[in-house]
Design a protein around this motif. Structure first.
Motif, PDB file in Angstrom:
ATOM      1  N   GLY A 447       0.811  -1.214   0.000  1.00 44.55           N
ATOM      2  CA  GLY A 447       0.000   0.000   0.000  1.00 44.55           C
ATOM      3  C   GLY A 447       0.844   1.264   0.000  1.00 44.55           C
ATOM      4  O   GLY A 447       0.504   2.262  -0.660  1.00 44.55           O
ATOM      5  N   ILE A 448       1.945   1.232   0.731  1.00 47.92           N
ATOM      6  CA  ILE A 448       2.861   2.378   0.752  1.00 47.92           C
ATOM      7  C   ILE A 448       3.480   2.579  -0.631  1.00 47.92           C
ATOM      8  O   ILE A 448       3.575   3.702  -1.132  1.00 47.92           O
ATOM      9  N   GLN A 449       3.856   1.464  -1.267  1.00 48.89           N
ATOM     10  CA  GLN A 449       4.500   1.546  -2.575  1.00 48.89           C
ATOM     11  C   GLN A 449       3.553   2.036  -3.665  1.00 48.89           C
ATOM     12  O   GLN A 449       3.966   2.798  -4.558  1.00 48.89           O
ATOM     13  N   ASP A 450       2.278   1.606  -3.616  1.00 47.50           N
ATOM     14  CA  ASP A 450       1.355   2.040  -4.681  1.00 47.50           C
ATOM     15  C   ASP A 450       0.620   3.338  -4.339  1.00 47.50           C
ATOM     16  O   ASP A 450      -0.218   3.807  -5.114  1.00 47.50           O
ATOM     17  N   GLY A 451       0.938   3.917  -3.182  1.00 46.24           N
ATOM     18  CA  GLY A 451       0.388   5.217  -2.830  1.00 46.24           C
ATOM     19  C   GLY A 451      -0.982   5.200  -2.201  1.00 46.24           C
ATOM     20  O   GLY A 451      -1.566   6.258  -1.935  1.00 46.24           O
ATOM     21  N   THR A 452      -1.542   4.021  -1.913  1.00 42.40           N
ATOM     22  CA  THR A 452      -2.864   3.948  -1.295  1.00 42.40           C
ATOM     23  C   THR A 452      -2.808   4.084   0.221  1.00 42.40           C
ATOM     24  O   THR A 452      -3.841   4.263   0.866  1.00 42.40           O
ATOM     25  N   VAL A 453      -1.610   3.991   0.781  1.00 44.64           N
ATOM     26  CA  VAL A 453      -1.436   4.126   2.237  1.00 44.64           C
ATOM     27  C   VAL A 453      -0.422   5.229   2.517  1.00 44.64           C
ATOM     28  O   VAL A 453       0.675   5.218   1.965  1.00 44.64           O
ATOM     29  N   ASP A 454      -0.815   6.166   3.360  1.00 47.02           N
ATOM     30  CA  ASP A 454       0.098   7.206   3.829  1.00 47.02           C
ATOM     31  C   ASP A 454       0.480   6.857   5.267  1.00 47.02           C
ATOM     32  O   ASP A 454      -0.292   7.109   6.196  1.00 47.02           O
ATOM     33  N   PRO A 455       1.636   6.259   5.482  1.00 42.97           N
ATOM     34  CA  PRO A 455       1.995   5.811   6.841  1.00 42.97           C
ATOM     35  C   PRO A 455       2.122   6.949   7.841  1.00 42.97           C
ATOM     36  O   PRO A 455       1.935   6.743   9.046  1.00 42.97           O
ATOM     37  N   SER A 456       2.405   8.140   7.374  1.00 43.95           N
ATOM     38  CA  SER A 456       2.584   9.263   8.296  1.00 43.95           C
ATOM     39  C   SER A 456       1.282   9.623   9.009  1.00 43.95           C
ATOM     40  O   SER A 456       1.308  10.222  10.090  1.00 43.95           O
ATOM     41  N   ALA A 457       0.141   9.255   8.406  1.00 37.81           N
ATOM     42  CA  ALA A 457      -1.146   9.574   9.021  1.00 37.81           C
ATOM     43  C   ALA A 457      -1.406   8.759  10.277  1.00 37.81           C
ATOM     44  O   ALA A 457      -2.262   9.120  11.097  1.00 37.81           O
ATOM     45  N   PHE A 458      -0.663   7.659  10.459  1.00 34.52           N
ATOM     46  CA  PHE A 458      -0.915   6.759  11.588  1.00 34.52           C
ATOM     47  C   PHE A 458       0.284   6.617  12.517  1.00 34.52           C
ATOM     48  O   PHE A 458       0.182   5.981  13.556  1.00 34.52           O
ATOM     49  N   LEU A 459       1.391   7.198  12.142  1.00 37.53           N
ATOM     50  CA  LEU A 459       2.608   7.072  12.935  1.00 37.53           C
ATOM     51  C   LEU A 459       2.646   8.130  14.032  1.00 37.53           C
ATOM     52  O   LEU A 459       2.450   9.314  13.778  1.00 37.53           O
ATOM     53  N   ASN A 460       2.882   7.678  15.263  1.00 35.92           N
ATOM     54  CA  ASN A 460       2.930   8.598  16.395  1.00 35.92           C
ATOM     55  C   ASN A 460       4.007   8.113  17.370  1.00 35.92           C
ATOM     56  O   ASN A 460       3.714   7.613  18.457  1.00 35.92           O
ATOM     57  N   PRO A 461       5.284   8.246  16.987  1.00 32.85           N
ATOM     58  CA  PRO A 461       6.365   7.632  17.771  1.00 32.85           C
ATOM     59  C   PRO A 461       6.569   8.236  19.151  1.00 32.85           C
ATOM     60  O   PRO A 461       7.178   7.600  20.019  1.00 32.85           O
ATOM     61  N   ASP A 462       6.069   9.433  19.377  1.00 35.46           N
ATOM     62  CA  ASP A 462       6.288  10.094  20.664  1.00 35.46           C
ATOM     63  C   ASP A 462       5.153   9.874  21.666  1.00 35.46           C
ATOM     64  O   ASP A 462       5.220  10.374  22.793  1.00 35.46           O
ATOM     65  N   PHE A 463       4.128   9.129  21.249  1.00 34.63           N
ATOM     66  CA  PHE A 463       2.996   8.928  22.159  1.00 34.63           C
ATOM     67  C   PHE A 463       3.412   8.039  23.334  1.00 34.63           C
ATOM     68  O   PHE A 463       4.117   7.043  23.160  1.00 34.63           O
ATOM     69  N   ASP A 464       2.968   8.403  24.519  1.00 34.49           N
ATOM     70  CA  ASP A 464       3.313   7.659  25.735  1.00 34.49           C
ATOM     71  C   ASP A 464       2.088   6.871  26.210  1.00 34.49           C
ATOM     72  O   ASP A 464       1.108   7.449  26.671  1.00 34.49           O
ATOM     73  N   PHE A 465       2.144   5.557  26.072  1.00 31.88           N
ATOM     74  CA  PHE A 465       1.041   4.692  26.491  1.00 31.88           C
ATOM     75  C   PHE A 465       1.038   4.422  27.997  1.00 31.88           C
ATOM     76  O   PHE A 465       0.060   3.886  28.521  1.00 31.88           O
ATOM     77  N   ARG A 466       2.095   4.774  28.680  1.00 32.69           N
ATOM     78  CA  ARG A 466       2.196   4.426  30.102  1.00 32.69           C
ATOM     79  C   ARG A 466       1.215   5.226  30.955  1.00 32.69           C
ATOM     80  O   ARG A 466       0.945   6.390  30.679  1.00 32.69           O
ATOM     81  N   VAL A 467       0.683   4.571  31.974  1.00 31.91           N
ATOM     82  CA  VAL A 467      -0.138   5.254  32.971  1.00 31.91           C
ATOM     83  C   VAL A 467       0.798   5.807  34.025  1.00 31.91           C
ATOM     84  O   VAL A 467       1.564   5.065  34.647  1.00 31.91           O
ATOM     85  N   LYS A 468       0.743   7.105  34.229  1.00 30.60           N
ATOM     86  CA  LYS A 468       1.688   7.745  35.154  1.00 30.60           C
ATOM     87  C   LYS A 468       1.041   7.984  36.515  1.00 30.60           C
ATOM     88  O   LYS A 468      -0.150   8.151  36.616  1.00 30.60           O
TER      89      LYS A 468
END
Length: 468
Positions: A447-468
């Motif tokens: 999907g990334i190669q044929d342009g049907t998927v934009d991975p940047s729309a779902f990528l969130n590397p800085d999100f913190d899932f931990r309960v503080k």
């Protein structure tokens, strides 16, 4: 006969649009009161209609009441009359026809992928309305989800969430002695305790079982396994932190599920058990535990009224010392139609703001209609919802709003089909997980190669899932 029915349906839709054409724009026969009318001291307030369409039948009565209050107060002051319409089962057909004929309402609920409406030019960004950019300021950090944003333009905002809890039968818990120091039912805090309690609660002679597993329900493995286990694993099977699929991380969840099978502590026949029958069995007191979403509050109060005392507990975790945020699916309410361009866009924006105001959201929560996206709304409520279970689902301080995942063209079986084969003994846990990671990853890359998927729309590397 079939042709006549089809012609009749088209004529009915055409009549609907014709009728709507007379509802848009200004109401020349209405005007706000003007001091000194006839003396030239002040011009009457020009009343203009803003049409709003949804398919939300369960809120129709309440929203209609609130719209009436708005029209008689704020609306009179600002020259706005809201015309609120709840369409029935033909909502999408009526909406598509109205959009195609240029007679769509100024505000409406979008059915299906928002990107399709954007490509056709059917909806416009909120930023393009007067005061829209300022309005979006209060949602900072919440709008990256594709349900709200397309190509960095915002077309709707968070409105409500659907979260997950563990439903449990308090009476059965007390009967077998799973209680606290005060003799009250004590729900499990860990998945190991869920398994332990399910064994203790199962009594085939009395036709009572520890847990219901509605494997026939197409969404079981999402809503009652993967999503609840996020708070133990720290990500979903599409890992928004890395932008990759990671089914392998959920091996503990599948080991737990197969442990339940080995213990025979589940309601019989899970392969043929759909969600409605499972909820009915829980309501009748024959199932001690079941994973449930906030929509189940209405089910257990109205559709299948519970015959026993039940509660909704926080999702168990693998390790109480390592708890992550709980999954919640976030939804929007209204988008702005292209017809808003030819209307008084400032007044359209006033209505949009009111439909997302604290006052509006508090009423939705107090009446048990929607779980607000922001826990602050719950704290503003002056009364607790009367619907049993609603307040428990409102304990959502530790939820996170699901970031969404790409739409991919998967070759072969879905994860639900593969995991059902696992339950049936056709594949092992390791084989199932390896297969899913391989095929889902290949589909994502394609999907990334044929342009049907934009991975940047779902990528969130800085999100913190931990309960503080």
């Amino acid at each position: 006969m079939h042709k006549l029915k089809k012609i009749g349906a088209v004529l009915s839709s055409a009549m609907l649009v014709t009728a709507l054409a007379g509802c848009s724009g200004s109401d020349s026969g209405e005007a706000g009161e003007s001091a000194g009318a006839g003396t030239g001291s002040a011009a009457p307030t020009k009343m203009e209609t803003v049409r709003v369409w949804t398919n939300s039948g369960h809120t129709k009565e309440l929203v209609t009441e609130m719209v009436g209050e708005f029209n008689n107060t704020i609306g009179k002051e600002k020259g706005i009359k809201i015309e609120y319409t709840v369409q029935g089962g033909d909502y999408k057909q009526a909406l598509d026809l109205a959009l195609a004929s240029g007679q769509a309402p100024e505000l409406f609920y979008v059915v299906g992928p928002k990107v399709d409406y954007v490509k056709r030019g059917d909806i416009i960004p909120i930023e393009e309305l007067p005061g829209g950019a300022e309005f979006l300021g209060k949602y900072e950090g919440m709008l990256s989800h594709p349900a709200f944003t397309v190509e960095r333009k915002v077309y709707s905002v968070p409105f409500n969430v659907t979260n997950v809890k563990l439903l449990y039968n308090k009476e059965l818990f007390k009967k077998v002695g799973i209680v606290d120091a005060n003799g009250e039912a004590l729900p499990p805090k860990t998945w190991a305790e869920v398994r332990e309690y399910a064994k203790k609660l199962t009594n085939p002679q009395e036709k009572v079982y520890g847990i219901a597993l509605p494997l026939k329900w197409g969404s079981y493995f999402d809503w009652e396994l993967f999503f609840p286990w996020v708070s133990s694993i720290g990500h979903n099977y599409y890992n928004t932190l890395t932008g990759k699929y990671d089914f392998a991380g959920f091996k503990p969840a599948l080991e737990w599920l197969m442990g339940i099978k080995a213990d025979k502590s589940y309601f019989p026949g899970p392969e043929g058990l759909d969600n409605d029958p499972a909820r009915a069995q829980f309501a009748e007191g024959r199932v001690a535990m079941k994973l449930g979403a906030s929509w189940d509050v209405g089910v257990l109060n109205d559709q299948f009224p519970a015959t026993m005392e039940w509660g909704a507990a926080d999702i168990p975790v693998l390790d109480t010392a390592n708890r992550y945020k709980e999954f919640a699916s976030v939804s929007d309410f209204i988008s702005v139609s292209k017809t808003a361009k030819s209307a008084n866009s400032a007044k359209v924006m006033e209505v949009y703001k009111w439909l997302h105001s604290d006052e509006f959201l508090v009423r939705m929560y107090e009446e048990g209609k929607y779980m607000p996206y922001d826990n602050r709304i719950i704290q503003l409520a002056s009364k607790a919802p009367e619907a049993k279970g609603w307040a428990e689902f409102g304990r959502n301080e530790n939820i996170y709003m699901h970031h969404g995942q790409p739409t991919i063209k998967l070759e072969g079986e879905t994860h639900a089909q593969v995991l059902l084969k696992l339950w049936m003994g056709s594949v092992s846990i390791d084989e199932a997980l390896a297969d899913l990671d391989k095929r889902y990853s290949e589909a994502l890359e394609a999907g990334i190669q044929d342009g049907t998927v934009d991975p940047s729309a779902f990528l969130n590397p800085d999100f913190d899932f931990r309960v503080k």
